[in-house]
Each structure stands twice: as C-alpha cells, then as structure tokens.
Design an enzyme around this catalytic site. Structure first.
Site: not given
Ligand code: UD1
Length: 416
Positions: A22-23, A115, A120, A305, A397
């Site tokens: 999925k990711n 979320c 997020r 995850d 999902r």
């Molecule tokens: C992706 C994965 C999700 C997984 C996560 C961490 C997909 C579709 N989803 O989510 O399944 O749980 O990686 O491995 O691939 N953060 C910030 N600022 C930002 C972006 C992120 O502070 O601009 C923080 C988030 O709040 C969180 C951490 O960074 O605490 C990790 O987030 P991130 O790695 O961005 O996860 P996703 O890409 O949303």
C-alpha cells in the site's frame, strides 16, 4: 455495518502470497500524474486507499482503469483542485501535491488535518516545496499552491526523516530545473520503490533508500509498466498471526531484508524464522517469549506500522515486554480492545507495558485505525472463543480480502 466474526484458537498453517505494498502503491499512483502517456502498475493491492488515490487522479482529469491487481493510469490532467472529501478520505493524499506542482504548476487541496494517530503536520513538506520555488498560501483550511516560474532544484535538509515529505519532495524535484539534494531523507524501502518507478519513466534519482538523495531535474517523464514491491507490513501481520496461533506459515513474495527488524523480534520471541530470497517461513514457538524492550524508529528501525501488530502476540508471551512508540503520538488506541480480550497492558506515556497472560478470550471489539484493527484481528485468531470485530473500514484501507487470506490457512473467520 460489516463485521468479522472470528472463531479463535485455530493453528494457522500453509502458504500465503503477500499483496503489493500500500505505502508504495499510493506514492507511485501520485507519481503517475507526472508522466505523459500510460503507466501500467502491476501488483497493486485492491484497497480502499488505492481506490481513493484513483478517484483523486480521475478528479484531476486523468483516466484510471482498475483490472484486478493492475491499475492503468493515463495522466492528461485538466484540473488542479483535489476535493476536500477525497483529502479527508485518505490522509496521505498530500503526496499528490509535489506531483501536481511538477506537472500542472498549481494545486489547490484541503489540509489533511489530524487523524487517528494524532496530529499529522505537513510543515516539512511545505517548507521543502517553498525552497523549490512553490508559493503556498492557506485560506480556510485550504492550501493554494503555485509554481509560477516552475520549480527549481534546492538543497533541503529534513529535520526529521519523514516518509511523506521525502516522497513529496522527490516528486517535485524530478521535473524541477537543476539539482535537488535531500539530506536526512527517509530510508524506507517504499521510497526506493517510488524512485525505481520514476527512474524507469525517465527521471534521474540517485541514492533513494539512503539518507542523501540527489535528483537531476529532467524535462519530462513517460509512463511505463512497473510492478509494485511486496507489502512488508502485510507480511508482518501474517507472521504475527502465525506466532499467536502457534502456527507454521510460508509467505510467498515477501522481502525478508526489509523486514529484518520485525523478524529479529520474532527470533527474540523464540519463533523460528527462515529468510529466503522471496519467501519467509515461520514456525511459532509455544510459549512465546516476551521481548524486554522495543522502540519504533524510522527505517531500518522497528516500523511504527508494526507496533500494534507485534503487541498481539506479546500479550500471550512469557514475561513482560515494553514497547515504546517514538513516531506517532497516539498509537496505542488498540490496547483497550486487547485488554477487553484478557490482555494485561498498561500505558505509561509513550510506552506500553505488556505482561504476558496464558491466553486471550473472544470479545466484541471495534477497530480504531488500520494497524490497531489488524492487532485486534491477530489477537482474535489466537483467542479462545468468538470475537466480533467491527470498524472494518479501517482494515479495508490496508488489507486486500484478509478473511480470504486467513481462511486459506485454516482460520475461522467470516465477513457479515
Ligand atoms: C508514512 C506511512 C505510514 C507510516 C509512516 C511512518 C504512507 C502512505 N504512510 O506516513 O503508514 O506509519 O510513514 O513510517 O506511506 N511529521 C512532521 N512534519 C511533517 C511530516 C511529518 O512533524 O511535515 C512527523 C509526523 O507527525 C510523525 C512523523 O513525522 O510524527 C512521521 O511521519 P511521516 O514519516 O511523514 O509519516 P507519513 O508519511 O505520514
């Protein structure tokens, strides 16, 4: 309302083919927006998130055809706005922003907001895009983004190796003018998969999957045929289901290397895991052994995850395990349901203290989020008696027909 009715306590044995990731599928579907001509994505899992990504592409004027596990995208976008409802349906829809800016030079989209897992934020995504020349304003929770003179390459250091920000910036960089150098980039295997697809379409990306990624912008990309990598979290789910039921499973199309941190924990639980080129086999231990301390970390650390997923077998392991969540703020919502099933779990700040009990029992529980729901499903497979699991929209999902997969290896589960 759909539910799973699960008769627990049956040992799982046999072979499972692991679905596509999925990711990886989601960012690659966003990447298809950048490409002229047609992209044919094979091994695309049939998931509600994948369907939502296709609806976003269709909403932008692209043509998307889903035929079993193959999704064909012909990206001739005519629109630049992503409707609010689609943004809410799938939080990771934000990764369409980098691709839309690269292809159309503009995008209007809703703020993904908080979320199930806690806030997020997308500050890292937006700051990086601004450095590449994007103009971004926010009005009533809506982001208006443009790149009037086109995007240009930049040096961008991520304060945290965010998966989504790394993907968004890669997507923006591939057709930007000049060179982009991303440092402290996320190293998740799905990022290397995204880059492999983009490179096959004509992009010039070096180092994806490492913390420094270099991108030379190219004029245009052309779609290609690409096979999505296997889903390491789905694989972890089936391994945990084998562990909790004392089972023996062989996973086909599973990449052991990308799952090493998870397999290492199963080894510590005294399960026997055999790593092969594209297979993983597990023979579960009885009793399972607790894991003294485990902390979620960016790749190659233990994946957030898989945190909820590993909790389920730890509930019946011999001894006390401590699991710390360091990535998301609110990722222990599944533990209430596990306690209802007889587990002994206490939450102390960002850690869960799990004291192993001899067994779990069935209960009525409701999935709170995707992986939390998977944890309840795994626990139910190992519990005595019947569990009724609702909230299946979360599980759908991320898992393609989990009831069929599990029934094929001996589980008692039906969807009603
Ligand atoms: C992706 C994965 C999700 C997984 C996560 C961490 C997909 C579709 N989803 O989510 O399944 O749980 O990686 O491995 O691939 N953060 C910030 N600022 C930002 C972006 C992120 O502070 O601009 C923080 C988030 O709040 C969180 C951490 O960074 O605490 C990790 O987030 P991130 O790695 O961005 O996860 P996703 O890409 O949303």
């Amino acid at each position: 309302m759909q539910k799973f009715v699960i008769q627990g306590g049956r040992r799982l044995t046999g072979e499972i083919r692991v679905q596509g990731a999925k990711n990886s599928a989601l960012p690659i579907l966003a990447a298809a927006l950048l490409c002229k001509g047609e992209s044919c994505l094979e091994n695309c899992p049939r998931l509600s998130d994948v369907f939502a990504a296709c609806r976003i592409l269709t909403g932008l004027g692209c043509r998307c055809r889903i035929d079993g596990e193959t999704v064909t995208v012909r990206a001739d976008p005519t629109e630049t706005a992503i409707p609010e409802a689609l943004m809410q349906e799938m939080r990771s829809s934000i990764i369409f922003l980098g691709a839309a800016l690269g292809r159309m030079g503009a995008c209007t989209l809703g703020y993904p907001g908080g979320c199930e897992l806690g806030p997020r934020p997308i500050d890292l995504h937006l700051a990086g895009l601004r450095r590449m020349g994007a103009r971004i304003t926010e009005e009533n929770g809506c982001l208006h983004c443009t790149a009037p003179g086109g995007l240009h390459g930049a040096r961008i250091h991520l304060q945290f190796p965010s998966v989504g920000a790394t993907e968004n910036l890669l997507l923006a960089a591939v057709t930007a003018k000049g060179e982009t150098i991303l440092t402290n980039a996320a190293r998740e295997p799905e990022i290397a998969d995204l880059a492999a697809y983009l490179n096959r379409c004509g992009a010039c990306i070096e180092g994806a999957g490492c913390s420094t990624v270099r991108v030379q912008g190219v004029g245009e990309l052309t779609g290609c045929t690409y096979r999505i990598m296997p889903d390491r979290i789905a694989a972890a789910t089936w391994l945990a289901a084998a562990a909790v039921t004392g089972g023996e499973l062989c996973l086909r199309d599973a990449d052991a290397q990308s799952l090493e941190s998870f397999l290492d924990v199963l080894d510590q639980m005294h399960c026997r895991c055999i790593r092969m080129d594209d297979r993983i086999c597990i023979a579960a231990a009885r009793p399972l052994r607790a894991v003294r301390y485990l902390k979620t970390m960016p790749y190659p650390g233990f994946p957030t995850d898989a945190q909820a997923i590993v909790t389920a077998p730890l509930c019946i392991a011999d001894g006390t395990s401590v699991v710390e969540e360091s990535i998301f703020e609110n990722r222990f919502r599944h533990t209430d349901a596990l306690v209802k099933m007889g587990a002994d779990i206490r939450i102390a700040g960002r850690a869960a203290v799990i004291r192993g009990v001899p067994g779990l029992h069935g209960a009525q529980v409701c999935a709170t989020d995707l992986r939390g729901g998977a944890a309840m499903l795994i626990a139910a497979l190992g519990a005595q008696g019947e569990t009724v699991l609702t909230g299946l929209q979360h599980i759908d999902r991320g898992y393609d027909s989990p009831e069929h997969v599990l029934r094929s290896v001996g589980a008692g589960i039906r969807r009603e």
